[in-house]
Scaffold this motif. Structure first.
Motif, short mmCIF file in Angstrom:
data_model
loop_
_atom_site.label_atom_id
_atom_site.label_comp_id
_atom_site.label_asym_id
_atom_site.label_seq_id
_atom_site.Cartn_x
_atom_site.Cartn_y
_atom_site.Cartn_z
N THR A 74 0.78 -1.40 -0.04
CA THR A 74 0.10 -0.20 0.00
C THR A 74 0.75 1.26 -0.23
OG1 THR A 74 -0.21 -0.13 2.63
CG2 THR A 74 -1.94 -1.12 1.10
N MET A 75 1.83 1.21 -0.80
CA MET A 75 2.74 2.37 -1.01
C MET A 75 2.75 2.70 -2.33
SD MET A 75 5.99 1.25 1.63
CE MET A 75 6.77 2.69 1.49
N GLU A 76 3.10 4.25 -2.69
CA GLU A 76 3.24 4.66 -4.10
C GLU A 76 4.72 4.26 -4.43
OE1 GLU A 76 1.19 5.93 -6.31
OE2 GLU A 76 -0.67 6.44 -4.96
N PRO A 77 4.77 3.61 -5.65
CA PRO A 77 6.38 3.38 -6.01
C PRO A 77 7.15 4.63 -6.22
CG PRO A 77 4.62 3.10 -7.85
CD PRO A 77 3.94 3.47 -6.82
N LYS A 78 8.12 4.65 -5.79
CA LYS A 78 9.09 5.70 -5.84
C LYS A 78 10.61 5.17 -6.27
CE LYS A 78 7.09 9.03 -2.94
NZ LYS A 78 7.37 10.04 -1.93
N THR A 79 11.33 5.94 -6.41
CA THR A 79 12.88 5.54 -6.93
C THR A 79 13.78 6.78 -5.85
OG1 THR A 79 13.49 6.91 -8.72
CG2 THR A 79 12.24 4.79 -9.15
N VAL A 80 14.88 6.24 -5.92
CA VAL A 80 15.79 7.13 -5.14
C VAL A 80 16.17 8.28 -5.83
CG1 VAL A 80 18.02 6.35 -6.30
CG2 VAL A 80 18.22 7.01 -3.95
N LYS A 81 15.77 8.45 -7.13
CA LYS A 81 15.85 9.82 -7.92
C LYS A 81 14.60 10.55 -7.43
CE LYS A 81 18.61 8.16 -11.79
NZ LYS A 81 18.90 6.73 -11.18
N ASP A 82 13.59 10.29 -6.78
CA ASP A 82 12.53 11.17 -6.38
C ASP A 82 12.82 11.62 -4.91
OD1 ASP A 82 10.96 10.47 -8.75
OD2 ASP A 82 10.45 8.51 -7.61
N LEU A 83 13.99 11.36 -4.29
CA LEU A 83 14.41 11.84 -2.94
C LEU A 83 15.07 13.17 -3.18
CD1 LEU A 83 15.58 8.63 -1.25
CD2 LEU A 83 13.38 9.68 -0.90
N THR A 84 14.69 14.04 -1.97
CA THR A 84 15.59 15.35 -2.03
C THR A 84 16.22 15.18 -0.68
OG1 THR A 84 13.73 16.36 -0.68
CG2 THR A 84 13.66 16.40 -3.27
N GLN A 85 17.09 16.33 -0.44
CA GLN A 85 17.69 16.49 0.77
C GLN A 85 16.73 16.19 1.89
OE1 GLN A 85 20.00 20.09 1.06
NE2 GLN A 85 21.39 19.23 -0.66
N ARG A 86 15.39 16.69 1.90
CA ARG A 86 14.59 17.07 2.67
C ARG A 86 13.81 15.47 3.00
NH1 ARG A 86 10.99 22.59 3.00
NH2 ARG A 86 12.71 23.92 3.49
N THR A 87 13.67 14.61 2.10
CA THR A 87 13.33 13.56 2.02
C THR A 87 14.03 12.32 2.12
OG1 THR A 87 12.74 13.23 -0.45
CG2 THR A 87 11.04 14.30 1.04
N LEU A 88 15.33 12.59 2.28
CA LEU A 88 16.47 11.54 2.15
C LEU A 88 16.18 10.28 2.97
CD1 LEU A 88 20.19 11.97 1.77
CD2 LEU A 88 19.40 10.42 3.63
N LEU A 89 15.48 10.61 4.18
CA LEU A 89 15.44 9.52 5.11
C LEU A 89 13.90 8.84 4.99
CD1 LEU A 89 16.68 11.28 8.25
CD2 LEU A 89 17.95 10.09 6.86
N ASP A 90 13.33 9.27 4.14
CA ASP A 90 11.91 8.43 3.74
C ASP A 90 12.36 6.96 3.43
OD1 ASP A 90 10.76 11.00 4.29
OD2 ASP A 90 10.13 11.29 2.32
N ILE A 91 11.30 6.19 3.89
CA ILE A 91 11.24 4.87 3.75
C ILE A 91 10.58 4.73 2.26
CG2 ILE A 91 11.09 2.51 3.95
CD1 ILE A 91 12.94 4.08 5.80
N ILE A 92 11.06 4.11 1.16
CA ILE A 92 10.31 4.06 -0.08
C ILE A 92 10.05 2.65 -0.47
CG2 ILE A 92 11.12 6.55 -0.86
CD1 ILE A 92 13.12 4.76 -2.69
N CYS A 93 9.00 2.42 -1.56
CA CYS A 93 8.96 1.08 -2.17
C CYS A 93 9.36 1.46 -3.60
CB CYS A 93 7.53 0.65 -2.04
SG CYS A 93 7.22 -0.83 -2.77
N THR A 94 9.98 0.47 -4.20
CA THR A 94 10.60 0.72 -5.57
C THR A 94 10.15 -0.70 -6.34
OG1 THR A 94 12.27 0.93 -7.00
CG2 THR A 94 12.92 -0.15 -5.04
N GLU A 95 9.91 -0.40 -7.56
CA GLU A 95 9.50 -1.53 -8.45
C GLU A 95 10.64 -1.84 -9.40
OE1 GLU A 95 5.90 -0.33 -10.24
OE2 GLU A 95 4.72 -0.59 -8.36
N ASP A 96 11.72 -0.96 -9.47
CA ASP A 96 12.69 -1.02 -10.33
C ASP A 96 13.30 -2.58 -10.32
OD1 ASP A 96 12.28 1.42 -11.18
OD2 ASP A 96 14.18 2.10 -10.45
N TYR A 97 13.36 -3.29 -8.85
CA TYR A 97 14.27 -4.40 -9.18
C TYR A 97 13.40 -5.72 -9.07
CZ TYR A 97 17.85 -1.12 -7.93
OH TYR A 97 18.75 -0.08 -7.84
N SER A 98 12.26 -5.43 -9.33
CA SER A 98 11.13 -6.66 -9.17
C SER A 98 10.20 -7.14 -10.44
CB SER A 98 10.20 -6.31 -8.09
OG SER A 98 11.06 -6.01 -6.91
N ARG A 99 10.51 -6.26 -11.33
CA ARG A 99 9.64 -6.34 -12.52
C ARG A 99 9.96 -7.66 -13.37
NH1 ARG A 99 9.05 -0.22 -13.90
NH2 ARG A 99 7.64 0.69 -12.26
#
Length: 453
Positions: free
Chosen positions: A187-212
């Protein structure tokens, strides 16, 4: 001889330029903890922040699997290829070395032919989930310096979580989620590390780049991108390390983000190669990992430049009068000021923040005042002590009638009274009365004060 000197100078210049060009890739050097320098008083120590060299940390870990009997081969089993369900010529037998796939093969030397790898049992209990926890433990705090990379021999998992612990596995927090469909799995929107900024660097993301989809032979890795996060402060080629060091120095949450004692890989769903699981051919579905890379260094709080592996345990070889596995406290008799982590700044030497063996020097509090007993004879000097003028390592010279006491603090010389304090008032020049009683009383006060401290 002049040409030899010129050649040596040129070689040193080339080495310095080369080192500066490669400075960002290694987080800077910081490989020297102290060096001797010449002062007006002679040789003295110049202390610098220091840290061990980054290395392959998988050489020092302990791996555990949950459930413990999840490794294939007991009993022996035959597997089919994911891309071809009719190619079932892969065997796993724990009692035959050539056919066994134990966990340690995730960390052996790569480049062998055939490739070595760990392998789980197949999904023979479908629809019960085929889930495995792989825990990597160091029994030591380490700092990550490069991407965490897992190389799968089978297809990459359709659902996976990478977790970290900072308290030796007592509690866990997610590093990153991986899924073919992040919304459906977590139940998380897909993101990549390129979507992160200095302010959101510590955010926990879900990525689909390595599973498709099914993973072919040249595309089997799953990454947790460390350097891309560094680049948010240091620039795309990590050329501005001062900015990153400044953030690491002042933001504890950021330092902790790249610090671990344990890693855990939670494999939640194997690659299926299709939307539906073929229940008639469950031997196609399993996990297999040929390599795990974890690059980092022992965390020594910038108080050590080496870390040793002794009796199955990592430990910092502490400098700066510090001690402990992480150099996280002052040695006995070196509590002149509160322990503090070293600082990367100013580049390139940083600030050592050494533990001081002078009990009278403390930047955080004033000198305690001792009650002076009433004596039947005059005391020529009861207020000897200085809160500012220390003479440790001959770095500072006593002034205004003072002498260096035990190479630690400035006291008024015999024949003077008063205090050598921050405003550098002179010791007054009144001579002590004759007789030994005043001298004995003064000595008792000094001994008492040393004992209390």
């Amino acid at each position: 001889m002049l040409w030899l000197f010129a050649f040596t100078l040129q070689a040193a210049s080339v080495s310095l330029v080369y080192a500066m060009q490669h400075y960002p890739s290694g987080w800077g050097h910081y490989d020297v903890c102290k060096s001797q320098i010449y002062t007006e008083e002679g040789l003295a120590w110049d202390y610098m922040a220091c840290q061990p060299e980054a290395t392959d940390m998988t050489k020092y870990l302990r791996v555990t699997l949950d459930p413990p009997n999840i490794t294939c081969g007991d009993p022996p089993e035959t597997y089919c290829a994911l891309e071809n369900p009719y190619m079932c010529n892969n065997e796993c037998d724990a009692l035959t070395e050539e056919l066994a796939h134990p966990p340690e093969l995730m960390f052996d030397f790569e480049g062998r032919n055939p490739t070595t790898f760990w392998q789980s049992t197949s999904w023979k209990k479908y629809p019960k989930p085929l889930q495995v926890n792989i825990t990597l433990s160091w029994n030591k705090t380490i700092e990550l310096t490069d991407d965490i990379v897992l190389t799968f021999e089978s297809g990459r998992p359709e659902q996976m979580v990478l977790e970290k612990s900072l308290d030796y596995g007592r509690t866990w927090t997610p590093y990153q989620f991986y899924a073919t469909d992040c919304l459906d799995a977590f139940t998380m929107e897909p993101k990549t590390v390129k979507d992160l900024t200095q302010r959101t660097l510590l955010d926990i993301i879900c990525t689909e780049d390595y599973s498709r989809g099914y993973v072919w032979k040249n595309d089997k890795t799953v990454r947790f991108e460390i350097k891309d996060r560094f680049a948010l402060f240091a620039g795309p080629r990590l050329h501005n390390m001062a900015s990153l060091y400044g953030q690491l120095d002042t933001t504890k949450n950021l330092r902790d983000f790249f610090t671990i004692t344990d890693l855990r890989v939670r494999l939640l769903k194997p690659a299926t190669g299709a939307t539906m699981v073929d229940e008639n051919n469950l031997s196609r579905y399993f996990y297999a990992i040929s390599d795990i890379k974890v690059q980092g260094r022992c965390k020594c709080n910038l108080h050590a430049n080496s870390c040793v592996f002794d009796k199955g345990k990592l430990g910092c070889e502490c400098e700066h009068n510090t001690t402990g596995p992480d150099c996280s406290r002052c040695k006995k008799h070196y509590h002149g000021r509160a322990w503090s982590v070293g600082s990367y700044l100013p580049i390139p030497k940083g600030t050592a923040n050494i533990c001081d063996n002078t009990p009278f020097f403390n930047k955080h509090r004033s000198l305690p005042v001792l009650p002076v007993p009433l004596l039947p004879f005059p005391i020529f000097s009861l207020s000897f002590f200085s809160t500012a003028r220390v003479c440790d390592n001959a770095m500072l010279r006593c002034q205004n009638g003072g002498t260096c006491h035990h190479h630690q603090r400035c006291l008024c010389s015999p024949g003077f009274t008063g205090v050598l304090c921050e405003d550098l008032r002179r010791c007054s020049g009144s001579s002590p009365p004759t007789g030994s009683a005043p001298v004995l009383a003064a000595a008792v006060v000094v001994m008492f004060y040393d004992y209390v401290i």
